[in-house]
Design a protein around this motif. Structure first.
Motif, PDB file in Angstrom:
ATOM      1  N   THR A  13       0.836  -1.190   0.000  1.00 37.79           N
ATOM      2  CA  THR A  13       0.000   0.000   0.000  1.00 37.79           C
ATOM      3  C   THR A  13       0.876   1.247   0.000  1.00 37.79           C
ATOM      4  OG1 THR A  13      -0.148  -0.181   2.409  1.00 37.79           O
ATOM      5  CG2 THR A  13      -1.942  -1.124   1.128  1.00 37.79           C
ATOM      6  N   LEU A  14       0.343   2.335  -0.524  1.00 39.40           N
ATOM      7  CA  LEU A  14       1.166   3.511  -0.772  1.00 39.40           C
ATOM      8  C   LEU A  14       1.304   4.437   0.429  1.00 39.40           C
ATOM      9  CD1 LEU A  14       0.019   4.372  -4.396  1.00 39.40           C
ATOM     10  CD2 LEU A  14       1.813   2.816  -3.621  1.00 39.40           C
ATOM     11  N   GLY A  15       0.458   4.288   1.428  1.00 39.03           N
ATOM     12  CA  GLY A  15       0.634   5.003   2.678  1.00 39.03           C
ATOM     13  C   GLY A  15       0.828   6.495   2.521  1.00 39.03           C
ATOM     14  N   ASN A 179       2.422   3.535   6.996  1.00 40.11           N
ATOM     15  CA  ASN A 179       1.477   3.962   8.006  1.00 40.11           C
ATOM     16  C   ASN A 179       1.128   2.718   8.824  1.00 40.11           C
ATOM     17  OD1 ASN A 179      -0.208   2.518   6.290  1.00 40.11           O
ATOM     18  ND2 ASN A 179      -1.221   4.334   5.459  1.00 40.11           N
ATOM     19  N   GLU A 180       0.240   2.865   9.788  1.00 38.82           N
ATOM     20  CA  GLU A 180      -0.066   1.722  10.653  1.00 38.82           C
ATOM     21  C   GLU A 180      -0.636   0.545   9.854  1.00 38.82           C
ATOM     22  OE1 GLU A 180      -0.317   0.499  14.932  1.00 38.82           O
ATOM     23  OE2 GLU A 180       0.951   1.660  13.604  1.00 38.82           O
ATOM     24  N   GLU A 181      -1.462   0.830   8.865  1.00 37.08           N
ATOM     25  CA  GLU A 181      -2.052  -0.224   8.032  1.00 37.08           C
ATOM     26  C   GLU A 181      -0.967  -1.032   7.323  1.00 37.08           C
ATOM     27  OE1 GLU A 181      -4.968  -0.652   4.089  1.00 37.08           O
ATOM     28  OE2 GLU A 181      -4.341   1.315   4.832  1.00 37.08           O
ATOM     29  N   ARG A 182       0.026  -0.324   6.794  1.00 37.64           N
ATOM     30  CA  ARG A 182       1.118  -1.000   6.069  1.00 37.64           C
ATOM     31  C   ARG A 182       1.924  -1.893   7.002  1.00 37.64           C
ATOM     32  NH1 ARG A 182       3.950  -3.517   2.872  1.00 37.64           N
ATOM     33  NH2 ARG A 182       5.749  -2.686   1.767  1.00 37.64           N
ATOM     34  N   ILE A 183       2.204  -1.418   8.185  1.00 36.15           N
ATOM     35  CA  ILE A 183       2.978  -2.215   9.146  1.00 36.15           C
ATOM     36  C   ILE A 183       2.198  -3.462   9.555  1.00 36.15           C
ATOM     37  CG2 ILE A 183       3.971  -2.230  11.468  1.00 36.15           C
ATOM     38  CD1 ILE A 183       4.578   0.765  11.049  1.00 36.15           C
ATOM     39  N   LEU A 184       0.930  -3.295   9.826  1.00 35.09           N
ATOM     40  CA  LEU A 184       0.103  -4.442  10.220  1.00 35.09           C
ATOM     41  C   LEU A 184       0.015  -5.475   9.101  1.00 35.09           C
ATOM     42  CD1 LEU A 184      -2.780  -2.586  12.099  1.00 35.09           C
ATOM     43  CD2 LEU A 184      -1.074  -4.115  13.100  1.00 35.09           C
ATOM     44  N   SER A 185      -0.037  -5.018   7.844  1.00 28.59           N
ATOM     45  CA  SER A 185      -0.110  -5.956   6.720  1.00 28.59           C
ATOM     46  C   SER A 185       1.196  -6.739   6.584  1.00 28.59           C
ATOM     47  CB  SER A 185      -0.436  -5.216   5.420  1.00 28.59           C
ATOM     48  OG  SER A 185       0.638  -4.403   4.997  1.00 28.59           O
ATOM     49  N   LEU A 186       2.320  -6.098   6.835  1.00 31.48           N
ATOM     50  CA  LEU A 186       3.612  -6.796   6.791  1.00 31.48           C
ATOM     51  C   LEU A 186       3.692  -7.859   7.885  1.00 31.48           C
ATOM     52  CD1 LEU A 186       6.044  -3.806   6.133  1.00 31.48           C
ATOM     53  CD2 LEU A 186       5.764  -5.803   4.646  1.00 31.48           C
ATOM     54  N   ILE A 187       3.287  -7.475   9.078  1.00 27.48           N
ATOM     55  CA  ILE A 187       3.326  -8.423  10.193  1.00 27.48           C
ATOM     56  C   ILE A 187       2.390  -9.597   9.931  1.00 27.48           C
ATOM     57  CG2 ILE A 187       2.775  -8.718  12.631  1.00 27.48           C
ATOM     58  CD1 ILE A 187       3.681  -5.816  13.066  1.00 27.48           C
ATOM     59  N   LYS A 188       1.207  -9.317   9.395  1.00 25.00           N
ATOM     60  CA  LYS A 188       0.236 -10.379   9.126  1.00 25.00           C
ATOM     61  C   LYS A 188       0.751 -11.367   8.086  1.00 25.00           C
ATOM     62  CE  LYS A 188      -4.562 -11.157   7.677  1.00 25.00           C
ATOM     63  NZ  LYS A 188      -5.842 -10.509   7.244  1.00 25.00           N
ATOM     64  N   ARG A 189       1.418 -10.833   7.043  1.00 27.09           N
ATOM     65  CA  ARG A 189       1.867 -11.716   5.970  1.00 27.09           C
ATOM     66  C   ARG A 189       3.164 -12.435   6.302  1.00 27.09           C
ATOM     67  NH1 ARG A 189       2.269 -10.498  -0.526  1.00 27.09           N
ATOM     68  NH2 ARG A 189       3.242 -12.477  -1.079  1.00 27.09           N
ATOM     69  N   PHE A 190       4.080 -11.746   6.950  1.00 20.03           N
ATOM     70  CA  PHE A 190       5.416 -12.316   7.150  1.00 20.03           C
ATOM     71  C   PHE A 190       5.768 -12.578   8.610  1.00 20.03           C
ATOM     72  CE2 PHE A 190       5.778  -9.627   3.288  1.00 20.03           C
ATOM     73  CZ  PHE A 190       6.052 -10.628   2.371  1.00 20.03           C
ATOM     74  N   GLY A 191       4.844 -12.289   9.512  1.00 19.58           N
ATOM     75  CA  GLY A 191       5.144 -12.384  10.934  1.00 19.58           C
ATOM     76  C   GLY A 191       5.604 -13.751  11.395  1.00 19.58           C
ATOM     77  N   ASP A 192       5.009 -14.803  10.854  1.00 20.13           N
ATOM     78  CA  ASP A 192       5.383 -16.157  11.279  1.00 20.13           C
ATOM     79  C   ASP A 192       6.816 -16.498  10.896  1.00 20.13           C
ATOM     80  OD1 ASP A 192       2.890 -16.511  12.353  1.00 20.13           O
ATOM     81  OD2 ASP A 192       2.079 -17.567  10.606  1.00 20.13           O
TER      82      ASP A 192
END
Length: 229
Positions: A13-15, A179-192
């Motif tokens: 996302t472009l944030g 932004n917060e949305e971008r960080i959360l999307s990274l954690i959700k996809r690659f967090g494991d």
């Protein structure tokens, strides 16, 4: 101003880029070379932004479209277009400009400071930018400086955090677009798959950092203003 963005993933996302475009009444368009072989016309945009992604700059076998993207970026460089590369985008610029891209000694994931390079003799481009700012990182690779490039920022975990080439091509290894949305999307996809390390934060340390996010947005606006002028 017309801004064109090259994206490498649907979660890129472009944030703050999108916020800047709305604030400055810029037209914003994008291309994903993994979906199309039809690049934009060079005269259709004033600024090119190359986003991040999880692939490597030499991963042609898995991503044959990467050669087309590099050819387009090279054409934009030769046409004198202002260009901003972020993370993978910075690595692509380094590679196209003849420098090596490789695994960094440390993985950086989370909020860590970068420092302006050069001390009292810092590059002209850094005027008006903070001497030190805590920014968001999400990378394991780094790059050498291309011949003729000027280093802009460094960090404890990664020496070459940013450079400028020819006064109009800027490469940033870190992520000022988040932004917060971008960080959360990274954690959700690659967090494991997140590793541990000296420069890898816990998830709880990455989210809810309003002070850092506000400073990051201001920093991105300053960078884009410099490329716009």
């Amino acid at each position: 101003m017309n801004i064109h963005v090259i994206q490498h993933s649907s979660i890129n996302t472009l944030g703050t880029i999108e916020e800047y475009a709305k604030d400055k009444n810029c037209r914003l368009a994008s291309t994903r070379f993994y979906e199309t072989k039809s690049p934009p016309e060079l005269d259709s945009f004033d600024l090119l932004i190359i986003m991040g992604g999880s692939i490597g700059v030499y991963d042609y076998k898995e991503n044959p479209w990467l050669r087309d993207e590099k050819a387009f970026i090279k054409q934009a460089i030769e046409a004198g277009k202002p260009i901003l590369g972020i993370c993978l985008g910075a690595q692509l610029l380094a590679d196209i400009l003849g420098a090596r891209v490789y695994e960094n000694r440390h993985m950086e994931m989370g909020w860590f400071p970068v420092r302006a390079f050069g001390g009292e003799n810092k590059p002209e481009f850094l005027e008006g930018l903070p001497d030190e700012i805590t920014v968001f990182h999400w990378h394991s690779r780094t790059f050498d400086l291309p011949v003729g490039a000027v280093q802009l920022f460094e960090s404890e975990g990664c020496k070459n955090q940013a450079f400028i080439y020819n006064g109009r091509i800027v490469a940033l290894q870190f992520h000022p677009e988040v932004n917060e949305e971008r960080i959360l999307s990274l954690i959700k996809r690659f967090g494991d798959g997140m590793a541990s390390g000296l420069f890898v934060q816990k998830r709880r340390e990455m989210i809810g950092q309003k002070e850092y996010l506000d400073a990051t947005k201001e920093f991105m606006f300053l960078i884009l203003n410099k490329l716009k002028n």
